[in-house]
Design a protein around this motif. Structure first.
Motif, short mmCIF file in Angstrom:
data_model
loop_
_atom_site.label_atom_id
_atom_site.label_comp_id
_atom_site.label_asym_id
_atom_site.label_seq_id
_atom_site.Cartn_x
_atom_site.Cartn_y
_atom_site.Cartn_z
N ALA A 48 0.96 -1.25 0.13
CA ALA A 48 0.03 -0.03 -0.03
C ALA A 48 0.94 1.22 0.21
CB ALA A 48 -1.03 0.07 1.31
N SER A 49 2.06 1.38 0.52
CA SER A 49 3.02 2.48 0.62
C SER A 49 3.58 2.68 -0.74
CB SER A 49 3.95 2.11 1.64
OG SER A 49 4.84 0.91 1.49
N CYS A 50 3.54 1.44 -1.74
CA CYS A 50 4.15 2.06 -3.36
C CYS A 50 3.17 2.74 -3.98
CB CYS A 50 4.79 0.59 -3.60
SG CYS A 50 5.39 0.84 -5.11
N LEU A 51 3.11 3.98 -3.81
CA LEU A 51 2.22 4.55 -4.73
C LEU A 51 2.77 4.96 -6.24
CD1 LEU A 51 1.33 7.66 -2.40
CD2 LEU A 51 0.07 5.49 -2.41
N LEU A 52 3.76 4.89 -6.51
CA LEU A 52 4.45 5.00 -7.97
C LEU A 52 4.01 3.53 -8.67
CD1 LEU A 52 5.89 6.35 -10.04
CD2 LEU A 52 7.95 5.17 -9.31
N ARG A 53 3.15 3.60 -9.61
CA ARG A 53 2.59 2.20 -10.33
C ARG A 53 3.97 1.59 -11.23
NH1 ARG A 53 -2.31 2.58 -14.81
NH2 ARG A 53 -0.44 3.25 -16.10
N PRO A 54 4.24 0.46 -10.68
CA PRO A 54 5.40 -0.38 -11.50
C PRO A 54 4.86 -0.65 -12.75
CG PRO A 54 4.65 -1.38 -9.30
CD PRO A 54 3.43 -0.49 -9.64
N GLU A 55 5.80 -0.37 -13.65
CA GLU A 55 5.54 -0.87 -15.18
C GLU A 55 6.59 -1.92 -15.47
OE1 GLU A 55 3.35 0.30 -16.72
OE2 GLU A 55 2.58 2.04 -15.90
N VAL A 56 6.19 -2.87 -16.62
CA VAL A 56 7.08 -3.87 -16.96
C VAL A 56 8.37 -3.27 -17.31
CG1 VAL A 56 7.34 -5.81 -18.77
CG2 VAL A 56 5.03 -5.27 -17.73
N GLY A 57 9.48 -4.03 -16.78
CA GLY A 57 10.87 -3.65 -16.93
C GLY A 57 11.39 -2.97 -15.79
N ASP A 58 10.66 -2.46 -15.01
CA ASP A 58 11.25 -1.72 -13.87
C ASP A 58 11.98 -2.51 -12.83
OD1 ASP A 58 9.85 0.48 -14.96
OD2 ASP A 58 8.24 0.48 -13.30
#
Length: 212
Positions: A48-58
């Motif tokens: 829940a604390s990870c507000l930055l949306r992960p994208e493929v390749g990150d």
């Protein structure tokens, strides 16, 4: 179960997990597949604390108390840092006892089904503003407009007031197809020079007419 390690050896692990991996896939059920450096793949949810949306390749950081409870807790490096998205599954509220500022060196866009703004006082400065809408309703106690040029174009204009005052220093011109002026009391037209002309007919009708 928050994580489904795809390697049997990892599935049996009971030790705390803390590793860096590469996001391989974002699944429709809000889960992610993350590849570690040993050839394993971890299926986990985002913390829940990870507000930055992960994208493929990150490049992301996984952590948890054991192999069955591992979360994606942070995005360490973005594969494409041209666009960053703050993403939450529910409503997002930003609160601060002090000032909150939004600054962009480029374009700032806002999209919403409804937009509400409430403040005790406000200031808005825009060098060039274009407004397009279907309807505008405004209720104000006092309205004051100061400008050099005022232009309005409309199919129909309706104005209602108890008292109206219009002061023009130089020239006022009115061009209409038909002009109808009616006063319930007194109608007065005064000037140093008054000219009333018509191309066909001028009619003056009253119970009394005083001239001179």
């Amino acid at each position: 179960m928050n994580v489904i390690p795809l390697r049997p050896a990892l599935a049996a692990a009971t030790a705390p997990v803390h590793l860096v991996g590469r996001l391989a896939a974002a699944l429709p059920d809000a889960h992610f597949d993350v590849e570690d450096g040993d050839g394993g793949t971890w299926r986990c949810r985002r913390a829940a604390s990870c507000l930055l949306r992960p994208e493929v390749g990150d490049t992301v950081l996984l952590s948890g108390p054991d192999g069955a409870r591992v979360y994606l807790i942070a995005v360490l490096e973005q594969a494409d840092d041209a666009v960053s998205r703050i993403d939450t599954s529910g409503a997002l509220s930003i609160e601060s006892p002090g000032d909150v500022r939004l600054r962009s060196g480029g374009e700032l866009q806002m999209h919403a089904a409804q937009w509400k703004l409430q403040a005790t006082s406000g200031q808005c400065r825009v060098d060039d503003l274009h407004f397009t809408g279907q309807a505008l309703d405004a209720t104000v106690g006092r309205l004051r407009l100061v400008g050099r040029v005022l232009e309005s174009v409309a199919d129909r204009i309706v104005q209602m007031a108890r008292n109206a005052l219009r002061v023009v220093d130089e020239t006022e011109q009115v061009r209409v197809g038909h002009l109808d002026c009616e006063a319930g009391g007194t109608a007065r037209l005064h000037a140093r020079h008054t000219v009333v002309t018509a191309s066909e007919l001028v009619k003056v009708d009253a119970a009394q007419i005083h001239m001179g």
